[in-house]
Scaffold this active site. Structure first.
Site, PDB file in Angstrom:
ATOM      1  N   GLU A   1      37.890 -29.187  45.359  1.00 47.89           N
ATOM      2  CA  GLU A   1      38.558 -30.341  45.960  1.00 47.89           C
ATOM      3  C   GLU A   1      39.617 -29.777  46.888  1.00 47.89           C
ATOM      4  OE1 GLU A   1      41.520 -33.707  46.298  1.00 47.89           O
ATOM      5  OE2 GLU A   1      41.901 -31.965  45.065  1.00 47.89           O
TER       6      GLU A   1
ATOM      7  N   ARG B   1      35.076 -30.017  38.498  1.00 47.94           N
ATOM      8  CA  ARG B   1      35.770 -30.287  39.761  1.00 47.94           C
ATOM      9  C   ARG B   1      37.131 -29.612  39.685  1.00 47.94           C
ATOM     10  NH1 ARG B   1      39.934 -33.521  41.364  1.00 47.94           N
ATOM     11  NH2 ARG B   1      39.819 -34.719  43.274  1.00 47.94           N
TER      12      ARG B   1
ATOM     13  N   ASP C   1      40.568 -29.138  40.897  1.00 48.90           N
ATOM     14  CA  ASP C   1      41.466 -30.014  41.644  1.00 48.90           C
ATOM     15  C   ASP C   1      42.433 -29.212  42.528  1.00 48.90           C
ATOM     16  OD1 ASP C   1      42.756 -32.657  42.013  1.00 48.90           O
ATOM     17  OD2 ASP C   1      44.439 -31.689  41.004  1.00 48.90           O
TER      18      ASP C   1
END
Ligand code: GLC
Length: 652
Positions: free
Chosen positions: A326, A282, A284
């Site tokens: 994200e 993921r 960020d």
């Protein structure tokens, strides 16, 4: 010509690397590098081509890929090969995820291994562990202020534990997702400490300035991310005697990607975590990667080029690993994080569907799907080989990031409507049982966001304290209704830990000075394993939510049309309370499932004869896949109970 330049450059680089890597079987590495190098070279050149050290930096980039390939464990290389063959593997409906804090859920990484059965009992086979890298004890933004990218928090365990967890998960056919915080570091990271100590090399890793001239220019157009607790975008560092860009908290220093050394360091970190056994990373805060004076410093074109470059490089070393973007940004911006083209300009395979999340909260508050329907229609169609992460809660706040035009098209006034939602979810109205907590109130713009657990936001906290059985029932129904959408809409559903047993707000953060200023901690609980045992006691709240979700997940994983191939059509049934869509088979349109979600607290009906073939097959030939029963149909009119939903299929 350009292609020849990149080829001859590649040959030079490989020649120089020869001694180091000749022992290794680099067949796959070479093939992949050959296939991707033209793109890598062009992107790197677009970003850094004007620098005199361009060639030397390009060499370091390729060395980084090669070294991490050499270190890649054989078992992971095998997984890469399998996934390269079955390249749409992650679009399958069998994946259901859960995001959690390791400490809050299991205490330690070892503890996670002991709870793998719990995930499997529920049907979850993708686990996203929120950041666990080493951070300062207090100023850590819930793990997003990293002080060492290559170590995990010693309280959680060791790298060996991560490797072991990944292995155990793979044995069970599960996926591990981890965070890479690539926009900033903690001010306690070695790079920032050395920058503070005056090392020019590391000052160049960040945006630092001796005076306010440039910061003032930037701030004219930069919004504030945490206006209450961290106003402004720059922090004066006494030790360094310079201003440093800190878009998030004052202790999170923004990395400077105009410096290729930063990009190479971060690539190395990404590949390092890929090699620890993460299936998914993921990434960020990707919208913030490039800063430009005169802009909001979000969604800049170069941020996309950086992501394309990171993807292409990771395709060479660890092609089985996926990226999650994200990027909690406007609907028209968010789809860009999949890339411009599924083959030649790919970025992240997965992106958070923040639009759907916020729209679902709107539907809960208003008890209708008007804005939801308009808002979804304005999300651009995404690329092939890309999928959404559909979620309702996560460790962050809920931002009401929908488009003003959509709000107007739904018949509301944007300003008052947003205020209504904030007031509704913070329980300001007597008819609202929601128990949210405001987050990030901006005095200047009047903007605010909401924190709170799913269950507390849909009224369960109130209902239990008031001992109100009808309100308890309603809140459970709302939890299930929202999950009906997450599980059937198209994309990977990502549950948030604790929601499956109706976990309420946890107010204990208010007594901890390091957390009390950040209301997001209200929904980052210590998982209550004792409460969780009630999931096996019929009649309890925990049982009712857990068993229903478990069933929905199991059913979803069997329904082929729930795989995500852009195979969904929204259907307007002229009833604003209902959110209706058809999921269909790409090659056999008649093999479809009709999903009807009722956001109202009263039963609603749909005249099936308006709905093409669904009208003709209505009599006795439809089944609700979720309940396994015949739906309520009277004279071709289907009745959907309060906060109910159905997943209709023709019986064959
Ligand atoms: C992401 C994280 C959030 C964090 C921010 C800064 O948005 O989800 O929790 O505060 O990045 O790192």
């Amino acid at each position: 010509m350009y292609e020849q330049v990149s080829h001859s450059m590649l040959n030079d680089i490989l020649n120089r690397l020869k001694d180091e890597i000749s022992e290794q079987d680099l067949r796959h590495f070479y093939t992949r590098l050959g296939a991707n190098f033209y793109a890598i070279h062009s992107l790197f050149h677009r970003l850094y081509g004007k620098r005199p050290d361009f060639e030397a930096q390009a060499q370091r980039l390729v060395e980084t890929m090669a070294r991490q390939y050499i270190r890649r464990p054989e078992a992971l290389r095998q997984i890469d090969i399998e996934r390269e063959k079955d390249y749409n593997w992650f679009l399958h409906q069998r994946w259901t995820g859960m995001a959690l804090y390791c400490k809050g859920f299991a205490g330690t990484v070892k503890g996670m291994e002991n709870h793998l059965n719990y995930f499997q009992e529920l049907g979850v086979n993708l686990v996203h562990i929120l950041p666990l890298m080493k951070c300062p004890k207090d100023e850590n933004d819930g793990g997003y202020a990293v002080s060492d990218f290559r170590q995990i928090d010693p309280e959680l365990g060791s790298l060996k534990d991560i490797a072991s967890l990944s292995k155990r998960m793979h044995e069970r056919g599960m996926l591990l997702a981890l965070d890479v915080v690539l926009n900033h570091t903690s001010n306690q990271h070695d790079w920032s400490l050395r920058a503070k100590a005056g090392e020019k090399k590391y000052q160049d890793y960040y945006y630092t300035f001796t005076n306010r001239t440039v910061p003032d220019m930037f701030e004219q157009s930069m919004p504030e991310v945490f206006p209450e607790t961290a106003p402004g975008n720059f922090t004066w560092d006494e030790e360094m005697q310079r201003w440093v860009m800190t878009v998030f908290n004052h202790y999170q220093w923004d990395l400077n990607y105009t410096n290729p050394a930063v990009l190479i360091e971060i690539l190395d970190i990404i590949l390092y975590w890929a090699n620890q056994g993460a299936d998914i990373l993921r990434l960020d805060a990707v919208a913030f990667l490039w800063k430009k004076i005169g802009s909001t410093c979000q969604n800049e074109r170069e941020a996309h080029l950086i992501l394309q470059l990171l993807k292409d490089c990771s395709q060479v070393t660890a092609p089985g690993v996926l990226f999650i973007a994200e990027a909690i940004v406007a609907p028209v911006e968010v789809t860009k994080y999949f890339g411009e083209d599924a083959v030649i300009a790919k970025e992240c395979e997965i992106a958070y569907n923040a639009t759907l999340m916020a729209l679902l909260w709107d539907a809960i508050a208003t008890k209708n799907a008007k804005l939801l329907t308009h808002g979804i229609t304005s999300v651009p169609v995404k690329l092939e080989r890309a999928t959404w992460l559909n979620y309702i809660r996560c460790h962050d706040d809920i931002g009401l990031g929908f488009d003003n035009q959509d709000i107007e098209r739904a018949g509301y006034d944007p300003g008052p409507h947003r205020r209504y939602l904030i007031d509704y979810f913070t329980g300001k109205f007597s008819d609202s049982y929601a128990r949210g907590v405001p987050f990030g109130h901006n005095e200047r713009t009047g903007d605010a966001r909401i924190a709170g657990s799913m269950a507390s936001l849909v009224g369960l906290e109130y209902a239990l304290s008031a001992d109100d059985p009808k309100a308890i029932d309603d809140s459970i129904l709302m939890i299930l209704l929202v999950h009906s959408v997450l599980l059937s809409f198209g994309g990977i559903p990502l549950l948030y830990y604790g929601d499956e047993i109706g976990t309420l707000n946890d107010y204990s953060y208010r007594a901890e000075p390091a957390k009390s200023g950040d209301s997001r901690w209200v929904h980052r609980p210590q998982f209550d394993w004792e409460r969780a045992t009630r999931r096996s006691e019929p009649g309890t709240v925990e049982f009712r939510i857990f068993t229903a979700l478990k069933r929905m997940i199991a059913v979803r994983s069997e329904i082929e049309v729930f795989a995500d191939f852009n195979n969904r059509e929204l259907i307007d049934v002229k009833n604003p309370h209902l959110f209706v869509y058809e999921r269909y088979h790409l090659h056999a349109r008649n093999e479809s499932v009709l999903v009807i979600n009722n956001f109202d607290g009263k039963s609603q009906s749909v005249d099936l004869s308006q709905l093409g073939h669904w009208g003709q097959t209505a009599y006795g030939h439809l089944t609700d896949l979720h309940t396994g029963q015949d739906p309520d149909i009277i004279n071709n009119t289907l009745v959907v109970p309060p906060y109910g939903f159905c997943w209709l299929s023709e019986m064959r």
